[in-house]
Write a protein that holds these residues in place. Structure first.
Motif, PDB file in Angstrom:
ATOM      1  N   PHE A  14       0.858  -1.284  -0.026  1.00 52.80           N
ATOM      2  CA  PHE A  14       0.088  -0.085   0.002  1.00 52.80           C
ATOM      3  C   PHE A  14       0.770   1.451   0.157  1.00 52.80           C
ATOM      4  CE2 PHE A  14      -3.064  -2.935   1.718  1.00 52.80           C
ATOM      5  CZ  PHE A  14      -4.148  -3.006   0.847  1.00 52.80           C
ATOM      6  N   ILE A  15       0.182   2.399  -0.351  1.00 47.46           N
ATOM      7  CA  ILE A  15       1.120   3.603  -0.359  1.00 47.46           C
ATOM      8  C   ILE A  15       0.487   4.338   0.637  1.00 47.46           C
ATOM      9  CG2 ILE A  15       1.774   5.505  -1.964  1.00 47.46           C
ATOM     10  CD1 ILE A  15       3.114   2.919  -2.450  1.00 47.46           C
ATOM     11  N   LEU A  16       1.198   5.215   1.583  1.00 41.95           N
ATOM     12  CA  LEU A  16       0.757   5.842   2.699  1.00 41.95           C
ATOM     13  C   LEU A  16       0.851   7.386   2.415  1.00 41.95           C
ATOM     14  CD1 LEU A  16       1.885   3.999   5.872  1.00 41.95           C
ATOM     15  CD2 LEU A  16      -0.447   4.193   5.006  1.00 41.95           C
ATOM     16  N   LEU A  17       0.006   8.071   1.992  1.00 40.01           N
ATOM     17  CA  LEU A  17       0.418   9.423   1.478  1.00 40.01           C
ATOM     18  C   LEU A  17       0.585  10.388   2.694  1.00 40.01           C
ATOM     19  CD1 LEU A  17      -2.822  10.236  -0.804  1.00 40.01           C
ATOM     20  CD2 LEU A  17      -0.535   9.491  -1.485  1.00 40.01           C
ATOM     21  N   GLY A  18       0.705  10.233   3.825  1.00 45.49           N
ATOM     22  CA  GLY A  18       1.089  10.932   5.002  1.00 45.49           C
ATOM     23  C   GLY A  18      -0.253  11.965   5.449  1.00 45.49           C
ATOM     24  N   ILE A  19      -0.110  13.028   5.142  1.00 45.74           N
ATOM     25  CA  ILE A  19      -1.313  14.085   5.382  1.00 45.74           C
ATOM     26  C   ILE A  19      -1.648  14.784   4.039  1.00 45.74           C
ATOM     27  CG2 ILE A  19      -2.246  15.888   6.900  1.00 45.74           C
ATOM     28  CD1 ILE A  19       0.109  15.157   8.897  1.00 45.74           C
ATOM     29  N   PRO A  20      -2.510  14.257   3.364  1.00 38.91           N
ATOM     30  CA  PRO A  20      -3.037  14.784   2.248  1.00 38.91           C
ATOM     31  C   PRO A  20      -3.367  16.443   2.495  1.00 38.91           C
ATOM     32  CG  PRO A  20      -3.871  12.725   2.708  1.00 38.91           C
ATOM     33  CD  PRO A  20      -3.508  13.124   3.655  1.00 38.91           C
ATOM     34  N   GLY A  21      -2.928  17.352   1.432  1.00 37.73           N
ATOM     35  CA  GLY A  21      -3.034  18.521   1.485  1.00 37.73           C
ATOM     36  C   GLY A  21      -2.051  19.301   2.249  1.00 37.73           C
ATOM     37  N   GLN A  92       6.884   5.963   1.111  1.00 39.99           N
ATOM     38  CA  GLN A  92       5.442   5.872   1.364  1.00 39.99           C
ATOM     39  C   GLN A  92       4.942   4.176   1.011  1.00 39.99           C
ATOM     40  OE1 GLN A  92       4.567   8.889  -1.705  1.00 39.99           O
ATOM     41  NE2 GLN A  92       3.567   9.962  -0.144  1.00 39.99           N
ATOM     42  N   ALA A  93       5.766   3.568   0.597  1.00 38.69           N
ATOM     43  CA  ALA A  93       5.183   2.061   0.388  1.00 38.69           C
ATOM     44  C   ALA A  93       5.438   1.309   1.689  1.00 38.69           C
ATOM     45  CB  ALA A  93       6.223   1.409  -0.765  1.00 38.69           C
ATOM     46  N   ILE A  94       4.345   0.436   1.922  1.00 42.41           N
ATOM     47  CA  ILE A  94       4.422  -0.417   3.185  1.00 42.41           C
ATOM     48  C   ILE A  94       3.872  -1.575   2.473  1.00 42.41           C
ATOM     49  CG2 ILE A  94       1.992   0.415   3.883  1.00 42.41           C
ATOM     50  CD1 ILE A  94       2.979  -0.048   6.697  1.00 42.41           C
ATOM     51  N   HIS A  95       4.656  -2.913   2.936  1.00 41.85           N
ATOM     52  CA  HIS A  95       4.110  -3.973   2.423  1.00 41.85           C
ATOM     53  C   HIS A  95       2.840  -4.322   3.181  1.00 41.85           C
ATOM     54  CE1 HIS A  95       4.148  -8.389   1.929  1.00 41.85           C
ATOM     55  NE2 HIS A  95       4.762  -8.296   0.942  1.00 41.85           N
ATOM     56  N   ILE A  96       1.995  -5.282   2.667  1.00 46.27           N
ATOM     57  CA  ILE A  96       0.626  -5.442   2.904  1.00 46.27           C
ATOM     58  C   ILE A  96       0.574  -6.131   4.604  1.00 46.27           C
ATOM     59  CG2 ILE A  96       0.530  -7.791   1.795  1.00 46.27           C
ATOM     60  CD1 ILE A  96      -2.602  -7.194   1.487  1.00 46.27           C
ATOM     61  N   ASN A 174      -4.517   1.458  -4.438  1.00 43.18           N
ATOM     62  CA  ASN A 174      -3.856   1.056  -3.060  1.00 43.18           C
ATOM     63  C   ASN A 174      -3.307   2.225  -2.346  1.00 43.18           C
ATOM     64  OD1 ASN A 174      -1.691   1.661  -4.865  1.00 43.18           O
ATOM     65  ND2 ASN A 174      -0.543   0.212  -4.296  1.00 43.18           N
ATOM     66  N   ILE A 175      -3.706   3.411  -2.568  1.00 44.36           N
ATOM     67  CA  ILE A 175      -3.225   4.632  -2.058  1.00 44.36           C
ATOM     68  C   ILE A 175      -4.025   4.756  -0.656  1.00 44.36           C
ATOM     69  CG2 ILE A 175      -3.102   7.084  -2.055  1.00 44.36           C
ATOM     70  CD1 ILE A 175      -2.478   6.599  -5.379  1.00 44.36           C
ATOM     71  N   TYR A 180      -0.727   6.033   8.724  1.00 47.49           N
ATOM     72  CA  TYR A 180      -0.383   4.834   9.231  1.00 47.49           C
ATOM     73  C   TYR A 180      -1.622   4.144   8.720  1.00 47.49           C
ATOM     74  CZ  TYR A 180      -3.502   6.163  12.818  1.00 47.49           C
ATOM     75  OH  TYR A 180      -4.657   6.598  13.586  1.00 47.49           O
ATOM     76  N   CYS A 181      -1.472   2.699   8.845  1.00 54.95           N
ATOM     77  CA  CYS A 181      -2.710   1.755   8.377  1.00 54.95           C
ATOM     78  C   CYS A 181      -3.699   1.710   9.178  1.00 54.95           C
ATOM     79  CB  CYS A 181      -2.159   0.409   7.874  1.00 54.95           C
ATOM     80  SG  CYS A 181      -0.888   0.386   6.543  1.00 54.95           S
TER      81      CYS A 181
END
Length: 313
Positions: A14-21, A92-96, A174-175, A180-181
Motif C-alpha cells: 500500500f502507499i501511505l500519503l501522509g497528510i494529504p493537502g 510511502q510504500a508499506i508491504h501488506i 492501493n493509496i 499509518y494503516c
C-alpha cells in the motif's frame, strides 16, 4: 509510486500519503511528531524503570500503570517511525503484511489500554470504597490474571481484523490517505460490500472501549459518593488526590479516541484535520501519561529524579 487507476485485486503493498493537502509542510510537521515520540519513549521507559526499581510502587495502581506504559511504547513505535520516513524520505510504500500488522497492533493495543484504564478505576474503587479488603482482593496473582485477561481480550477481539482486510479485493487503488494503516481507511478502498465488516468493527469498539468507559464512569460515581460521605475535609481531599492523576489520563485517552472514531465513521471533516486528530489520539496520551503521574505522584517523581542523577532538595 502506484497510480490511482491501479487495478490489482490483492496488492502486495500500500502507499501511505501522509497528510494529504499538507505535503509541502511534511518536514515541518515532522518536528513535533519526532519530539513527541522521543518524549514518549523516554518518559515511558523512565516510568517503567521507576516502577520496577521502587518497591513502594509495587502496588496494583502502579502495576497497571506499567502495563499502560508498555502498551504506549509499542503503539508509538508501531506508527511514528514509518510516519517519519514518509515525512523525511517520501518512503510511502508499506508491504501488506506490515500494514496489517499495524492495523492489529494499533487497534488491539488501544483496546488493551482501555482495559488497563478500567483496571486502574477498579483499583481506586476498591481502595476507597472497601479499603480494608484492598490487599486481599487485588493480590499480585489477581493483578496478573486481570492483565492477562485484558491482553487476551484485545488480541481475540481484534485478531480477525487483519485476516478480514487481507481477503478484501482492492480494485481501484492501493493509496491510503493516512500516515499509518487504519482499519476503516483500508475498508473504504475495497470494492466489495463492507457493511457487515464495518458493523463488526463498530460493535467491537462499543463492546470494548464503550463498555469500559461506561464502567469507569460508574466506578467514579460510586467513588465520589464514598469520598463526599467521609466526615473529615482532610480525608476527602486526600482521597480525591489519589484519583486525580487517573482521571486526567482517562480524559486524555477517551475523548480524542471517541472524537476520532465517530468523525471517521460519521463525520465530514477535511481529511488532513481528521488525520491530525487521529495522530494526536495515538501520540499525545503516551507523552502526557508519564508527565501527569510524575508531577502528581511524589514516589514516582523522587525515584525518577534519583535515576536521572538529581538529588532531591
Amino acid at each position: 509510486m502506484a497510480t490511482s487507476n491501479w487495478t490489482t485485486h490483492h496488492p502486495s503493498t500500500f502507499i501511505l500519503l501522509g497528510i494529504p493537502g499538507l505535503e509541502e509542510a511534511h518536514v515541518w510537521i515532522s518536528i513535533p511528531f519526532c519530539s513527541v515520540y522521543i518524549l514518549s519513549v523516554m518518559g515511558n521507559c523512565l516510568l517503567l524503570a521507576v516502577i520496577k526499581t521502587e518497591p513502594s510502587l509495587h502496588e496494583p495502581m502502579y502495576l497497571f500503570l506499567a502495563m499502560l506504559a508498555f502498551a504506549d511504547l509499542v503503539i508509538c513505535t508501531t506508527t511514528v517511525p514509518k510516519t517519519l520516513c514518509i515525512f523525511w524520505f517520501r518512503d510511502q510504500a508499506i508491504h501488506i503484511d506490515a500494514c496489517l500488522t499495524q492495523v492489529f497492533l494499533i487497534h488491539s493495543l488501544t483496546t488493551m489500554e482501555s482495559g488497563f484504564m478500567l483496571a486502574m478505576a477498579f483499583d481506586r474503587y476498591v481502595a476507597i470504597c472497601n479499603p480494608l479488603r484492598h490487599s486481599d482482593i487485588l493480590t499480585h496473582h489477581a493483578i496478573a490474571k486481570i492483565g492477562l485477561a485484558i491482553v487476551a481480550r484485545g488480541a481475540v477481539l481484534l485478531g480477525p481484523h487483519p485476516f478480514l482486510l487481507k481477503q478484501l479485493p482492492y480494485c481501484t487503488t492501493n493509496i491510503v490517505s493516512h500516515t499509518y494503516c487504519e482499519f476503516m481507511a483500508l475498508v473504504k478502498l475495497a470494492c466489495a460490500d463492507t457493511v457487515a465488516m464495518s458493523a463488526y468493527s463498530l460493535a467491537i469498539a462499543f463492546f470494548a472501549g464503550g463498555v469500559d468507559f461506561l464502567l469507569i464512569v460508574l466506578s467514579y460515581i460510586l467513588i465520589l459518593r464514598a469520598i463526599f460521605s467521609l466526615p473529615s475535609k482532610e480525608a476527602r481531599s486526600k482521597s480525591l488526590s489519589t484519583c486525580t492523576s487517573h482521571i486526567c489520563v482517562m480524559f486524555l485517552f477517551y475523548f480524542p479516541a471517541i472524537f476520532s472514531y465517530l468523525s471517521h465513521r460519521f463525520g465530514h471533516m477535511a481529511p488532513h484535520v481528521h488525520i491530525l486528530i487521529a495522530n494526536f489520539y495515538l501520540l499525545f496520551p503516551p507523552m502526557m501519561n508519564p508527565i501527569i503521574y510524575g508531577v502528581r505522584t511524589p514516589g514516582i517523581r523522587q525515584r525518577a529524579l534519583h535515576i536521572l542523577g538529581f538529588k532531591p532538595a
